[in-house]
Scaffold this motif. Structure first.
Motif, mmCIF file in Angstrom:
data_model
loop_
_atom_site.group_PDB
_atom_site.id
_atom_site.type_symbol
_atom_site.label_atom_id
_atom_site.label_comp_id
_atom_site.label_asym_id
_atom_site.label_seq_id
_atom_site.Cartn_x
_atom_site.Cartn_y
_atom_site.Cartn_z
ATOM 1 N N ASN A 487 0.848 -1.023 -0.072
ATOM 2 C CA ASN A 487 -0.070 0.020 -0.058
ATOM 3 C C ASN A 487 0.783 1.141 -0.055
ATOM 4 O O ASN A 487 1.661 1.521 1.067
ATOM 5 C CB ASN A 487 -1.028 0.070 0.933
ATOM 6 C CG ASN A 487 -2.049 1.229 0.881
ATOM 7 O OD1 ASN A 487 -1.667 2.281 0.823
ATOM 8 N ND2 ASN A 487 -3.274 0.611 1.224
ATOM 9 N N ILE A 488 0.929 2.055 -1.106
ATOM 10 C CA ILE A 488 1.887 3.106 -1.408
ATOM 11 C C ILE A 488 1.506 4.187 -0.266
ATOM 12 O O ILE A 488 2.480 5.069 -0.144
ATOM 13 C CB ILE A 488 2.009 3.582 -2.816
ATOM 14 C CG1 ILE A 488 3.124 4.030 -3.128
ATOM 15 C CG2 ILE A 488 0.497 4.436 -3.208
ATOM 16 C CD1 ILE A 488 3.208 4.500 -4.581
ATOM 17 N N GLY A 494 5.521 4.683 3.638
ATOM 18 C CA GLY A 494 4.865 5.001 2.248
ATOM 19 C C GLY A 494 4.503 6.710 2.638
ATOM 20 O O GLY A 494 5.050 7.440 3.402
ATOM 21 N N LEU A 495 3.490 7.132 1.543
ATOM 22 C CA LEU A 495 3.180 8.588 1.506
ATOM 23 C C LEU A 495 2.623 9.061 2.864
ATOM 24 O O LEU A 495 2.855 10.198 3.363
ATOM 25 C CB LEU A 495 2.020 8.564 0.489
ATOM 26 C CG LEU A 495 2.631 8.415 -0.861
ATOM 27 C CD1 LEU A 495 1.567 8.480 -1.925
ATOM 28 C CD2 LEU A 495 3.528 9.718 -1.279
ATOM 29 N N LEU A 544 7.487 8.213 -4.800
ATOM 30 C CA LEU A 544 6.303 7.517 -4.538
ATOM 31 C C LEU A 544 5.089 8.082 -5.115
ATOM 32 O O LEU A 544 3.951 7.183 -5.607
ATOM 33 C CB LEU A 544 5.951 7.146 -3.016
ATOM 34 C CG LEU A 544 7.112 6.712 -2.362
ATOM 35 C CD1 LEU A 544 6.889 6.535 -0.919
ATOM 36 C CD2 LEU A 544 7.155 5.223 -2.720
ATOM 37 N N LYS A 545 5.166 9.317 -5.407
ATOM 38 C CA LYS A 545 3.865 10.076 -5.967
ATOM 39 C C LYS A 545 4.019 10.001 -7.323
ATOM 40 O O LYS A 545 2.914 9.448 -8.086
ATOM 41 C CB LYS A 545 3.957 11.549 -5.480
ATOM 42 C CG LYS A 545 2.625 12.306 -6.078
ATOM 43 C CD LYS A 545 1.694 11.926 -5.029
ATOM 44 C CE LYS A 545 0.415 12.731 -5.332
ATOM 45 N NZ LYS A 545 -0.107 12.602 -6.876
ATOM 46 N N GLU A 558 -6.661 3.418 -6.820
ATOM 47 C CA GLU A 558 -6.423 3.119 -5.282
ATOM 48 C C GLU A 558 -5.054 2.952 -5.136
ATOM 49 O O GLU A 558 -4.168 3.124 -5.747
ATOM 50 C CB GLU A 558 -7.097 1.684 -5.285
ATOM 51 C CG GLU A 558 -6.397 0.557 -6.020
ATOM 52 C CD GLU A 558 -6.871 -0.937 -5.680
ATOM 53 O OE1 GLU A 558 -7.102 -1.329 -4.714
ATOM 54 O OE2 GLU A 558 -7.237 -1.733 -6.695
ATOM 55 N N ASP A 559 -4.965 2.783 -3.809
ATOM 56 C CA ASP A 559 -3.411 2.807 -3.006
ATOM 57 C C ASP A 559 -2.729 1.618 -2.952
ATOM 58 O O ASP A 559 -1.425 1.516 -3.025
ATOM 59 C CB ASP A 559 -3.400 3.475 -2.070
ATOM 60 C CG ASP A 559 -3.931 4.955 -2.032
ATOM 61 O OD1 ASP A 559 -3.375 5.683 -2.791
ATOM 62 O OD2 ASP A 559 -4.784 5.477 -1.034
ATOM 63 N N THR A 560 -3.280 0.589 -3.162
ATOM 64 C CA THR A 560 -2.773 -0.903 -3.072
ATOM 65 C C THR A 560 -2.182 -1.225 -4.586
ATOM 66 O O THR A 560 -2.979 -1.179 -5.404
ATOM 67 C CB THR A 560 -3.980 -1.776 -2.658
ATOM 68 O OG1 THR A 560 -4.044 -1.661 -1.444
ATOM 69 C CG2 THR A 560 -3.140 -3.258 -2.739
#
Length: 611
Positions: A487-488, A494-495, A544-545, A558-560
């Motif tokens: 999950n980013i 992560g973010l 990451l973005k 989605e973030d996954t």
């Protein structure tokens, strides 16, 4: 030709004026002929006895004719170019009644003969791409009203195979695309996933005619968007292309799209009605979303993407507010003065000047307890919500859950933050990370003085501890440790971790501006001991973005990160398959290296983050 200069008007100007006058006259005359020609062709078409009034007569006589058989007989008897408008119009008329009967008749034929008919229709389609593709689009639209759900796939498969045998298929498809871009766009929307590559393969290879080859490449670009874009992104370009099919030629020219959107935006204020203003500001938003998305997929930097996305989103919200405010003023017959009393803040990704969030996090704040102004501002926000939802984006007002209204009073926020609830730091983060979009600087100063300073800046140690505890709590969650699909946003390193650290810094140094490159520069100069780590966090945030943006545009909003859908993301970000290491593997290696470094930096700087 006798033309002469007359004052400042040159002879060639007179010639051009007369030329365009005659062109206009010719068009008017020709258009007058079209209706007569169309009527004549419909009357004398080979399908005349099977369509329109003739079809109704046949039904009344309880005909025994099978439409599928009867059509193919006529099609094979009359080869070459023929008039299709009557056939296609009647197929779609009366809510597809004729087409449904046509499909049902197909399935009354024995299976072996049915297969022969499918191939014969595909052969016919090979002589007239326009008619066959139009028919396929109609079948897709209406076949759910029949019991025979596989008819489209059967006919489409046969048609694709037939096209594969045609030596000049590329220029012919390109020409149909040139004349009927909306039709081809609609066809691409319905091609099954397992047949998309088959269609694309028909377009591979250059065409010696440059103009036709440009069309071929443009169609390939459109295929790329249809077949390798997420639904999140696709909804914008489909909406725009359906409304403005001529924009298809600008999908590889984002500068032109930018010019068009700027022109639309400039005209909004002068449009005569509220309805037109709402429609055009919506078009502006959609075109700009499409443009920025295309530029991102073409390799634009994350910073360029963020700047462009934030600019058009702010323009949209500010203009929409003015339109809805004017609408309410017209309805009640007078203007309610809200100057220095009302403001709209963005929170979340929009506040951080980041692109491609899947919702609008907004906080509408009023510095007044006047019931009339409360009702008035709630009406404005309600109208804004209706328009924002039309863009396919959900507006979210966090504090409406607390107080039951879209508009939150400053006094209500003061009371909420004074209670000291255990999870109040989440709401404080929304406020601390907010960015003013609508409202005055005077209002923002009062907002900072009454809410942010006493409840966050002056209690930064409490806020920092709560935020660090929240980070540790997420890191202990086994789902963030053991998942095969990282999950980013919420994952370790992560973010959210990066953004939480910068929020803590904002509280410590009492900085109002949102999380942005300018803010990070300021933090690095204020905390010189940790400036190197802060720069690393900035670099990690960009990396990451970038992954998140491209993944949202190509796979899912989605973030996954699902590994099976990362290939397009990896390729767009420049990863290549070499030495037996695939693009996805290389991307994931860099991802985990980055998040591990972020986690290490957070562990190192915890002590510095307590006031």
């Amino acid at each position: 030709m006798g033309y002469e200069d007359f004052g400042v008007i040159k002879a060639f100007d007179h010639l051009l004026i007369h030329y365009y006058e005659y062109i206009k006259l010719i068009k008017e005359i020709v258009n007058g002929f079209f209706q007569d020609i169309t009527t004549h062709l419909k009357t004398n078409s080979v399908f005349a006895r099977l369509t329109g009034d003739e079809l109704i007569k046949i039904r009344e006589l309880r005909r025994k004719t099978n439409l599928a058989e009867e059509f193919i007989i006529n099609l094979r008897f009359f080869r070459g170019t023929r008039f299709w408008d009557d056939f296609l119009e009647d197929m779609e008329a009366n809510n597809g009644m004729f087409l449904i009967e046509f499909i049902n008749d197909f399935y009354k034929i024995p299976p072996e003969r049915r297969k022969e008919l499918i191939d014969l229709y595909a052969e016919w389609g090979g002589t007239t791409f326009y008619a066959m593709i139009s028919l396929l689009v109609m079948i897709s639209k209406f076949q759910n009203r029949t019991k025979n759900k596989d008819f489209f796939n059967l006919l489409n498969d046969a048609f694709l195979k037939e096209m594969n045998r045609i030596w000049d298929v590329k220029p012919r498809i390109a020409r149909v695309f040139n004349h009927y871009p909306k039709l081809i766009n609609n066809y691409l929307m319905i091609i099954p996933e397992n047949r998309q590559n088959m269609f694309v393969s028909l377009l591979r290879g250059d065409i010696w005619e440059k103009e036709i080859d440009i069309l071929r490449k443009r169609l390939l670009n459109l295929c790329e968007l249809h077949f390798n874009s997420s639904q999140y992104f696709k909804r914008f370009f489909i909406r725009i292309i359906n409304k403005y099919p001529e924009f298809i030629e600008y999908l590889d020219d984002t500068k032109k799209l930018n010019q068009i959107s700027k022109g639309i935006f400039a005209k909004v204020e002068n449009l005569p009605s509220i309805k037109e203003k709402k429609e055009k500001i919506g078009d502006y938003y959609d075109i700009e979303f499409l443009r920025v998305g295309l530029e991102t997929l073409q390799g634009a930097s994350i910073r360029e993407t963020n700047v462009n996305f934030t600019e058009f989103c702010d323009n949209y919200i500010q203009t929409l507010f003015e339109i809805c405010k004017t609408e309410i003023d017209q309805e009640i017959g007078y203007n309610v003065d809200t100057k220095d009393l009302f403001a709209i803040f963005t929170t979340g990704g929009h506040a951080r000047e980041q692109a491609f969030d899947d919702d609008y996090d907004l906080v509408a704040v009023l510095n007044s307890n006047d019931e009339e102004i409360i009702r008035y501002t709630n009406k404005i926000i309600t109208r804004m919500n209706t328009e924002i939802i039309k863009r396919g984006t959900l507006p979210h007002y966090r504090f409406s859950d607390h107080f039951g209204n879209y508009v939150t009073l400053i006094d209500q926020l003061d009371e909420l933050f004074s209670r000291g609830d255990s999870d109040i730091f989440i709401d404080k983060s929304q406020i601390l990370g907010s960015r003013l979009v609508v409202g005055s600087k005077k209002f923002e100063k009062e907002f900072v003085d009454k809410i942010i300073t006493p409840h966050i800046f002056n209690k930064c140690d409490e806020y920092a501890r709560d935020m660090l505890n929240e980070i540790e709590s997420r890191h202990r969650d086994r789902r963030n440790v053991e998942s095969d699909s990282p999950n980013i946003k919420e994952g370790i390193g992560g973010l959210r971790d990066i953004e939480s650290i910068f929020l803590i810094y904002k509280a410590i140094y009492k900085i109002r501006e949102p999380i942005s490159y300018k803010l990070i520069e300021k933090i690095a100069s204020l905390d010189s001991k940790n400036s190197e780590n802060i720069r690393k966090l900035e670099k990690a945030l960009d990396f990451l973005k970038s992954i998140r943006d491209v993944y949202r545009l190509t796979s899912s909003a989605e973030d996954t990160l699902h590994i099976d859908y990362l290939e397009n993301t990896a390729k767009i970000l420049g990863y290549k398959n070499s030495n037996g290491n695939g693009e996805i593997k290389k991307l994931l290696e860099d991802y985990y290296r980055c998040t591990q470094e972020v986690n290490s930096i957070i562990s190192e700087t915890k002590k510095a983050l307590i006031c």
